[in-house]
Design an enzyme around this catalytic site. Structure first.
Site, PDB file in Angstrom:
ATOM      1  N   HIS A  88     -10.077-109.260  65.112  1.00 30.46           N
ATOM      2  CA  HIS A  88      -8.839-108.537  64.811  1.00 30.46           C
ATOM      3  C   HIS A  88      -7.869-108.571  65.994  1.00 30.46           C
ATOM      4  O   HIS A  88      -6.662-108.773  65.822  1.00 30.46           O
ATOM      5  CB  HIS A  88      -9.152-107.083  64.451  1.00 30.46           C
ATOM      6  CG  HIS A  88      -9.691-106.905  63.072  1.00 30.46           C
ATOM      7  ND1 HIS A  88      -9.978-105.666  62.534  1.00 30.46           N
ATOM      8  CD2 HIS A  88      -9.997-107.805  62.093  1.00 30.46           C
ATOM      9  CE1 HIS A  88     -10.430-105.812  61.305  1.00 30.46           C
ATOM     10  NE2 HIS A  88     -10.451-107.094  61.011  1.00 30.46           N
ATOM     11  N   TYR A  98      -4.334-100.073  59.019  1.00 32.73           N
ATOM     12  CA  TYR A  98      -5.550 -99.601  58.351  1.00 32.73           C
ATOM     13  C   TYR A  98      -5.258 -98.682  57.156  1.00 32.73           C
ATOM     14  O   TYR A  98      -5.963 -98.769  56.141  1.00 32.73           O
ATOM     15  CB  TYR A  98      -6.478 -98.931  59.351  1.00 32.73           C
ATOM     16  CG  TYR A  98      -7.240 -99.940  60.191  1.00 32.73           C
ATOM     17  CD1 TYR A  98      -8.456-100.444  59.762  1.00 32.73           C
ATOM     18  CD2 TYR A  98      -6.721-100.412  61.397  1.00 32.73           C
ATOM     19  CE1 TYR A  98      -9.153-101.378  60.515  1.00 32.73           C
ATOM     20  CE2 TYR A  98      -7.397-101.341  62.159  1.00 32.73           C
ATOM     21  CZ  TYR A  98      -8.619-101.826  61.717  1.00 32.73           C
ATOM     22  OH  TYR A  98      -9.299-102.763  62.464  1.00 32.73           O
ATOM     23  N   GLU A 140     -10.501-101.930  69.286  1.00 32.47           N
ATOM     24  CA  GLU A 140      -9.327-102.797  69.435  1.00 32.47           C
ATOM     25  C   GLU A 140      -8.336-102.224  70.432  1.00 32.47           C
ATOM     26  O   GLU A 140      -7.724-102.972  71.207  1.00 32.47           O
ATOM     27  CB  GLU A 140      -8.683-103.014  68.060  1.00 32.47           C
ATOM     28  CG  GLU A 140      -9.544-103.884  67.150  1.00 32.47           C
ATOM     29  CD  GLU A 140      -9.308-103.657  65.669  1.00 32.47           C
ATOM     30  OE1 GLU A 140      -8.249-103.088  65.305  1.00 32.47           O
ATOM     31  OE2 GLU A 140     -10.193-104.023  64.867  1.00 32.47           O
ATOM     32  N   TYR A 191     -12.471-117.139  72.958  1.00 26.19           N
ATOM     33  CA  TYR A 191     -11.567-118.007  72.215  1.00 26.19           C
ATOM     34  C   TYR A 191     -10.165-117.417  72.230  1.00 26.19           C
ATOM     35  O   TYR A 191      -9.945-116.266  72.621  1.00 26.19           O
ATOM     36  CB  TYR A 191     -12.034-118.172  70.766  1.00 26.19           C
ATOM     37  CG  TYR A 191     -12.256-116.858  70.040  1.00 26.19           C
ATOM     38  CD1 TYR A 191     -11.200-116.142  69.488  1.00 26.19           C
ATOM     39  CD2 TYR A 191     -13.539-116.322  69.911  1.00 26.19           C
ATOM     40  CE1 TYR A 191     -11.403-114.939  68.837  1.00 26.19           C
ATOM     41  CE2 TYR A 191     -13.756-115.118  69.261  1.00 26.19           C
ATOM     42  CZ  TYR A 191     -12.690-114.427  68.727  1.00 26.19           C
ATOM     43  OH  TYR A 191     -12.889-113.227  68.100  1.00 26.19           O
ATOM     44  N   SER A 209     -12.187-122.068  70.779  1.00 25.52           N
ATOM     45  CA  SER A 209     -12.818-121.671  72.038  1.00 25.52           C
ATOM     46  C   SER A 209     -12.093-122.295  73.219  1.00 25.52           C
ATOM     47  O   SER A 209     -11.608-123.432  73.153  1.00 25.52           O
ATOM     48  CB  SER A 209     -14.285-122.118  72.062  1.00 25.52           C
ATOM     49  OG  SER A 209     -15.039-121.424  71.107  1.00 25.52           O
ATOM     50  N   GLY A 275     -21.794-130.038  66.569  1.00 22.20           N
ATOM     51  CA  GLY A 275     -20.407-130.426  66.356  1.00 22.20           C
ATOM     52  C   GLY A 275     -19.479-129.829  67.397  1.00 22.20           C
ATOM     53  O   GLY A 275     -19.784-129.765  68.592  1.00 22.20           O
ATOM     54  N   GLY A 277     -18.931-126.930  67.941  1.00 24.48           N
ATOM     55  CA  GLY A 277     -19.498-125.719  68.520  1.00 24.48           C
ATOM     56  C   GLY A 277     -19.902-125.875  69.965  1.00 24.48           C
ATOM     57  O   GLY A 277     -20.271-124.889  70.618  1.00 24.48           O
ATOM     58  N   THR A 279     -17.914-126.356  72.344  1.00 20.74           N
ATOM     59  CA  THR A 279     -16.838-125.937  73.248  1.00 20.74           C
ATOM     60  C   THR A 279     -17.141-124.659  74.022  1.00 20.74           C
ATOM     61  O   THR A 279     -16.954-124.631  75.244  1.00 20.74           O
ATOM     62  CB  THR A 279     -15.507-125.825  72.491  1.00 20.74           C
ATOM     63  OG1 THR A 279     -15.680-125.046  71.304  1.00 20.74           O
ATOM     64  CG2 THR A 279     -14.989-127.211  72.112  1.00 20.74           C
ATOM     65  N   PHE A 387     -16.799-119.198  63.513  1.00 19.14           N
ATOM     66  CA  PHE A 387     -15.359-119.320  63.320  1.00 19.14           C
ATOM     67  C   PHE A 387     -15.079-119.356  61.832  1.00 19.14           C
ATOM     68  O   PHE A 387     -15.682-120.138  61.097  1.00 19.14           O
ATOM     69  CB  PHE A 387     -14.806-120.550  64.038  1.00 19.14           C
ATOM     70  CG  PHE A 387     -14.820-120.383  65.522  1.00 19.14           C
ATOM     71  CD1 PHE A 387     -13.916-119.539  66.143  1.00 19.14           C
ATOM     72  CD2 PHE A 387     -15.766-121.007  66.303  1.00 19.14           C
ATOM     73  CE1 PHE A 387     -13.942-119.340  67.508  1.00 19.14           C
ATOM     74  CE2 PHE A 387     -15.801-120.823  67.667  1.00 19.14           C
ATOM     75  CZ  PHE A 387     -14.891-119.994  68.276  1.00 19.14           C
ATOM     76  N   GLY A 388     -14.163-118.501  61.399  1.00 17.03           N
ATOM     77  CA  GLY A 388     -13.957-118.295  59.979  1.00 17.03           C
ATOM     78  C   GLY A 388     -14.659-117.021  59.571  1.00 17.03           C
ATOM     79  O   GLY A 388     -15.179-116.278  60.403  1.00 17.03           O
TER      80      GLY A 388
END
Length: 396
Positions: A88, A98, A140, A191, A209, A275, A277, A279, A387-388
């Protein structure tokens, strides 16, 4: 935590709500985007919305949070909350958003549950929502304060000072703040969000990242171009970055966030990736080299072929600089000269007390996590990055 009366109601209604939660979240997003279409255009990942994975992730997080509250009445699922809060914060989510989510979510709940949503049930689930929301707002707020920014004001313009084609499908971008001010500090494994304006005017956001060691002036990311398969569309942001962004261009980039960071100490480590990943693992390796980490480090990576292994030279060179590190690479290519097939840790020695850090596709991480548990690595010592939409908690 939940009041005793609310906990009893949530426990009793959790099966019914859980069975309907995906229908609820589908209606919720429909209502939210009808009222605020700019959120789909400029904040939410349109690809994940179209595929339904964002809906599944929200459903999973609500169900997981409620389940945890009733099973552990004196605790809070901080691991899940921290991961959500970091995502977030990287998007610039504000506290005043919110109540908007609450309104549309509870309208959706009322439509789906109908007469089953009695005032008592509504009050109990309202308590669940605000426990989760207020916890996220607090985390946050702290994350924004640590970066020295006002709530949600995480964005700066960055200039691309170099672009390197690492593989046919991965490009790295070296960035520096366009305003000339120092680059914000980050911890290895974190990231940034990158927002680009697409041809239809949408300003879509994705996370990448940070690679390499921190410097006063520059940061680097590596981006894999996502190619759609099975009728799925190409990745909107990665395609834009690969096709249009060159040296001298500017990107809108967030402050760094992410909770997949190395804990201090000399404990044995396992850094496993697949893959792109790799980084965050490269940033961790740079940190370990810079600090002279003396403990054992086991580096594991899986990829299609050596030619597809982005930044493979850095992966090998950094591992070689550590006094007690070993690298184990698996490739699908049978002629690679390395191990082939899926990662198999059966013959990879791991010392007692190993801390593991994972990044890659969910099937890879689930498989590696299962193997680590079988080898005696404590579940609390296995950390991961997705990620995602984060579907792990709903399915692990």
């Amino acid at each position: 935590m939940l009041t005793e009366s609310a906990a009893a109601v949530v426990r009793a209604t959790l099966p019914a709500v859980g069975a309907a939660i995906e229908d609820i979240t589908e209606r919720f997003y429909g209502k939210l985007f009808a009222a605020r279409p700019e959120l789909l255009r400029d904040l939410f990942n349109r690809g994940n919305q179209a595929a339904g994975t964002q809906r599944q992730a929200l459903a999973g997080s609500i169900a997981a949070f409620a389940t945890y509250l009733v099973e552990h009445p004196d605790e809070r699922p901080d691991v899940m909350l921290n991961r959500i809060a970091h995502k977030h914060a990287s998007l610039g989510v504000r506290a005043d958003e919110y109540p908007l989510v609450h309104r549309h979510l509870f309208e959706a709940i009322a439509e789906v549950l109908g007469d089953a949503l009695t005032p008592e049930v509504a009050a109990a689930w309202d308590e669940v929502y605000w426990l989760m929301a207020n916890a996220l707002i607090a985390i946050e707020t702290r994350l924004y304060a640590e970066q020295g920014v006002a709530g949600g004001d995480v964005w700066r313009q960055w200039e691309v000072v170099a672009r390197t084609e690492e593989t046919p499908h991965v490009a790295s971008f070296l960035l520096r703040p366009a305003d000339g001010h120092p680059a914000p500090a980050f911890r290895a494994g974190q990231y940034v969000s990158v927002q680009v304006q697409l041809a239809d005017g949408a300003r879509q956001i994705r996370q990448y990242s940070l690679t390499g060691a921190p410097s006063a002036t520059t940061r680097a990311i590596a981006v894999k171009q996502v190619t759609g398969t099975g009728g799925d569309p190409d990745g909107e942001v990665s395609h834009h970055l690969h096709t249009h962004v060159r040296q001298g261009d500017q990107l809108r980039v967030s402050a760094p966030y992410g909770d997949l960071v190395l804990e201090p100490g000399d404990a044995p480590l396992l850094l496993a990736s697949a893959g792109i990943g790799c980084t965050p693992m490269l940033a961790m390796l740079e940190q370990l080299v810079a600090t002279g980490h003396p403990g054992p480090v086991t580096v594991v990576h899986a990829d299609r072929s050596p030619g597809d292994h982005a930044l493979s030279g850095d992966h090998e060179a950094l591992t070689a600089k550590l006094p007690a590190a070993t690298a184990h690479f698996w490739y699908e290519d049978p002629d690679s000269g390395h191990r082939t097939g899926r990662v198999d840790l059966t013959d990879v020695p791991l010392e007692t007390g190993t801390r593991a850090y994972l990044c890659g596709p969910l099937p890879f991480m689930r498989a590696v996590r299962g193997q680590l548990l079988d080898k005696g690595v404590a579940a609390a010592d296995i950390h991961y990055e997705v990620f995602g939409p984060d579907l792990w908690l709903a399915q692990a």
